[in-house]
Write an enzyme that holds these catalytic residues in place. Sequence first.
Site, mmCIF file in Angstrom:
data_model
loop_
_atom_site.group_PDB
_atom_site.id
_atom_site.type_symbol
_atom_site.label_atom_id
_atom_site.label_comp_id
_atom_site.label_asym_id
_atom_site.label_seq_id
_atom_site.Cartn_x
_atom_site.Cartn_y
_atom_site.Cartn_z
ATOM 1 N N ASN A 152 20.442 1.448 -38.667
ATOM 2 C CA ASN A 152 19.071 1.182 -38.208
ATOM 3 C C ASN A 152 17.979 1.809 -39.079
ATOM 4 O O ASN A 152 16.882 1.272 -39.161
ATOM 5 C CB ASN A 152 18.915 1.621 -36.746
ATOM 6 C CG ASN A 152 19.225 3.083 -36.540
ATOM 7 O OD1 ASN A 152 19.866 3.717 -37.369
ATOM 8 N ND2 ASN A 152 18.765 3.623 -35.436
ATOM 9 N N GLU A 249 24.968 13.066 -35.075
ATOM 10 C CA GLU A 249 23.737 12.477 -34.517
ATOM 11 C C GLU A 249 24.152 11.187 -33.847
ATOM 12 O O GLU A 249 24.344 10.167 -34.522
ATOM 13 C CB GLU A 249 22.727 12.192 -35.641
ATOM 14 C CG GLU A 249 22.211 13.413 -36.367
ATOM 15 C CD GLU A 249 21.264 14.233 -35.512
ATOM 16 O OE1 GLU A 249 20.814 13.761 -34.464
ATOM 17 O OE2 GLU A 249 21.008 15.393 -35.894
ATOM 18 N N CYS A 283 17.986 5.259 -31.820
ATOM 19 C CA CYS A 283 18.892 6.055 -30.978
ATOM 20 C C CYS A 283 18.164 6.848 -29.907
ATOM 21 O O CYS A 283 18.657 7.016 -28.806
ATOM 22 C CB CYS A 283 19.677 7.013 -31.865
ATOM 23 S SG CYS A 283 18.607 7.944 -32.965
ATOM 24 N N GLU A 384 23.872 2.559 -23.530
ATOM 25 C CA GLU A 384 22.965 2.281 -24.645
ATOM 26 C C GLU A 384 23.035 0.791 -24.998
ATOM 27 O O GLU A 384 24.121 0.239 -25.148
ATOM 28 C CB GLU A 384 23.407 3.127 -25.844
ATOM 29 C CG GLU A 384 22.473 3.039 -27.015
ATOM 30 C CD GLU A 384 22.931 3.926 -28.173
ATOM 31 O OE1 GLU A 384 24.136 3.932 -28.483
ATOM 32 O OE2 GLU A 384 22.067 4.592 -28.761
ATOM 33 N N LYS A 454 24.610 17.346 -25.129
ATOM 34 C CA LYS A 454 25.668 16.637 -24.399
ATOM 35 C C LYS A 454 26.378 15.628 -25.336
ATOM 36 O O LYS A 454 26.604 15.942 -26.504
ATOM 37 C CB LYS A 454 25.085 15.991 -23.138
ATOM 38 C CG LYS A 454 24.406 17.032 -22.219
ATOM 39 C CD LYS A 454 24.262 16.562 -20.786
ATOM 40 C CE LYS A 454 23.080 15.704 -20.529
ATOM 41 N NZ LYS A 454 22.812 15.414 -19.113
ATOM 42 N N GLU A 461 19.038 17.741 -37.601
ATOM 43 C CA GLU A 461 18.466 17.265 -38.854
ATOM 44 C C GLU A 461 17.003 17.710 -38.871
ATOM 45 O O GLU A 461 16.445 18.088 -37.845
ATOM 46 C CB GLU A 461 18.590 15.741 -38.950
ATOM 47 C CG GLU A 461 20.047 15.344 -38.964
ATOM 48 C CD GLU A 461 20.330 13.975 -39.524
ATOM 49 O OE1 GLU A 461 19.714 13.014 -39.059
ATOM 50 O OE2 GLU A 461 21.197 13.872 -40.414
HETATM 51 P P1 NDP Z 1 28.798 3.197 -35.630
HETATM 52 O O1 NDP Z 1 29.190 4.413 -34.892
HETATM 53 O O2 NDP Z 1 29.532 1.940 -35.380
HETATM 54 O O3 NDP Z 1 28.906 3.445 -37.204
HETATM 55 C C1 NDP Z 1 28.239 4.518 -37.832
HETATM 56 C C2 NDP Z 1 28.854 4.749 -39.192
HETATM 57 O O4 NDP Z 1 30.172 5.271 -39.025
HETATM 58 C C3 NDP Z 1 29.014 3.479 -40.035
HETATM 59 O O5 NDP Z 1 28.765 3.788 -41.385
HETATM 60 C C4 NDP Z 1 30.469 3.127 -39.796
HETATM 61 O O6 NDP Z 1 31.019 2.339 -40.809
HETATM 62 C C5 NDP Z 1 31.106 4.496 -39.773
HETATM 63 N N1 NDP Z 1 32.388 4.564 -39.078
HETATM 64 C C6 NDP Z 1 32.829 3.825 -38.036
HETATM 65 N N2 NDP Z 1 34.052 4.240 -37.663
HETATM 66 C C7 NDP Z 1 34.401 5.255 -38.493
HETATM 67 C C8 NDP Z 1 35.544 6.090 -38.613
HETATM 68 N N3 NDP Z 1 36.596 5.988 -37.800
HETATM 69 N N4 NDP Z 1 35.558 7.035 -39.580
HETATM 70 C C9 NDP Z 1 34.499 7.183 -40.406
HETATM 71 N N5 NDP Z 1 33.400 6.414 -40.359
HETATM 72 C C10 NDP Z 1 33.343 5.467 -39.395
HETATM 73 O O7 NDP Z 1 27.245 3.038 -35.362
HETATM 74 P P2 NDP Z 1 26.267 1.857 -35.788
HETATM 75 O O8 NDP Z 1 26.227 1.756 -37.273
HETATM 76 O O9 NDP Z 1 26.604 0.651 -34.992
HETATM 77 O O10 NDP Z 1 24.851 2.463 -35.326
HETATM 78 C C11 NDP Z 1 24.431 2.467 -34.010
HETATM 79 C C12 NDP Z 1 24.745 3.789 -33.328
HETATM 80 O O11 NDP Z 1 24.209 4.877 -34.056
HETATM 81 C C13 NDP Z 1 24.115 3.863 -31.952
HETATM 82 O O12 NDP Z 1 24.992 4.426 -31.016
HETATM 83 C C14 NDP Z 1 22.947 4.802 -32.172
HETATM 84 O O13 NDP Z 1 22.522 5.458 -31.026
HETATM 85 C C15 NDP Z 1 23.487 5.729 -33.194
HETATM 86 N N6 NDP Z 1 22.374 6.377 -33.886
HETATM 87 C C16 NDP Z 1 22.133 7.716 -33.702
HETATM 88 C C17 NDP Z 1 21.039 8.328 -34.301
HETATM 89 C C18 NDP Z 1 20.760 9.792 -34.144
HETATM 90 O O14 NDP Z 1 20.078 10.353 -34.990
HETATM 91 N N7 NDP Z 1 21.240 10.456 -33.121
HETATM 92 C C19 NDP Z 1 20.100 7.556 -35.112
HETATM 93 C C20 NDP Z 1 20.481 6.186 -35.286
HETATM 94 C C21 NDP Z 1 21.567 5.624 -34.676
HETATM 95 P P3 NDP Z 1 30.855 0.733 -40.812
HETATM 96 O O15 NDP Z 1 29.956 0.366 -39.683
HETATM 97 O O16 NDP Z 1 30.267 0.441 -42.127
HETATM 98 O O17 NDP Z 1 32.227 0.205 -40.598
#
Ligand code: NDP
Length: 481
Positions: A152, A249, A283, A384, A454, A461
Amino acid sequence: MRKMTEIIQSHINGTNQASDGDYIEKHYPATGEVIAKVEIASDEVLNMAVAAASAAQKQWAQYSGQERGQILIKAALALRQANAELARLEVQDVGKVYSEAESGDVPSGADALEFFGAAIMTYGGIQHQWRDAIGYSRRVPLGVCAGIGAWNYPAQIALWKSAPALAMGNAFILKPSEMTPLVAMRIAAIMEDAGLPKGLLNIIHGDHRIGKAICEHAGIAKISLTGGVETGKKIMAQAASSLKRVTLELGGKAPLIICADADLDKAAEIAMSANFYTAGEVCSNATRVFVHRSIAKDLLELMVARTSSLKVGDPMAEDVDIGALISEAHLGKVMRMIQQGVDEGAHLACGGNRVHPQGFEGGYFIEPTILSACQDAMRVVREEIFGPVMSVLIFDDDHEAITRANATHFGLGAGLITKDLARAHRMSAQLEAGNVWVNSYNIIPPDLPFGGAKSSGFGRESSLYALEAYSDVKATYIALD
Ligand code: NDP
């Protein structure tokens, strides 16, 4: 907008590195067209990145804080000069509206680089004294750190993670989401042109498989993830075998409590931006809007009228308010969640439909949506959604609002709208969240910590806490007798 299908390779030691692996197709969310093919990095490419990062880090750690800071501040300036170009790439990556990318997401990355570049110049340890000895504790880099990003905020994620790591004297390997590979590549190239030594910022492309390999790599000391809760759990488990430090995060389902004394105009503006900015793909968004019963009817009318007038469409058009969602699959999930909310008894106050703007018929657009008459037990209220969907709930007193706001396993953000200062302090202390915003929402200056409580994760960050997270403490004791 690019029409040619570009090949995107990993960026290692200042050059693009071919891999013999497979490709991932990168779609432009506003049209659905394939605009790039992303080479999935092999384990060999990852090993090359770790070796390059490790060699570069040993030199970089010898620079003084001032020398590192000067380079990072110069790189921040170069990013600011390239802001428009980076914002266009961000739009191609995410499908969000250009005005948001250009004014918010992309410059927030340069802000981080500038902040950490300045902070590291004065960042030091602690001195200790005894009768017959002195000592000091100092902060030392961890070595090679890695970031794994959500889709995002790809520019912000790239820099919020790499800037404190680099400032602290580490090298960095970033794996952007497979859906947003473009903007981080350009950021790395611009930073290297501005003087960042090659090998310090490497970009590795691919999906969860290369993400897992990064977590398990013995040459990497730390992982910072931005992603979903389930991914966070997997990453902790994967990182355990090599005892990596982890910052998570994760997701959220933040409450926004609008008290009876709130200014209605201001409350509507805050609630809408806390739900519809970046098409709701944020998020920390406050998707559970608790409104005091005495103002609920008037506030809902105001928000429905304003939300219905928001324009959805071409992210590059100046008069458009809401761009595309990231993918067809994600759009389907958001639509299903809205339907489920209605099936469970929520009232569809506005929105809820897919949109096919002229010239962008294949894009992943949806109307900003308000669900009223929501109940805490509904799935739309508990889970979410990560789309432009606001759930409105009614409350009668502060204690009830706090209890219901905290009744979630998430704890990323929370918001409060009131003119009563004492109430603001009292309630913000009671909200279980890493970040609380009062009479504002989602504002994160680079010197303010950001992160969750939680199930929304741990570690912070931004701010000096991020420098702590990318460093270790080393204590020295010197006998004087
Ligand atoms: P995902 O959890 O699906 O993916 C996040 C990243 O992790 C991607 O690069 C993904 O790779 C990678 N990934 C997935 N599985 C694994 C694994 N087993 N081992 C290592 N890397 C892995 O999230 P989204 O990309 O769909 O983003 C949305 C989510 O992110 C929402 O839940 C949102 O709330 C959260 N978010 C949190 C923020 C915060 O600061 N707290 C800010 C922004 C978003 P790939 O997808 O390329 O396969």
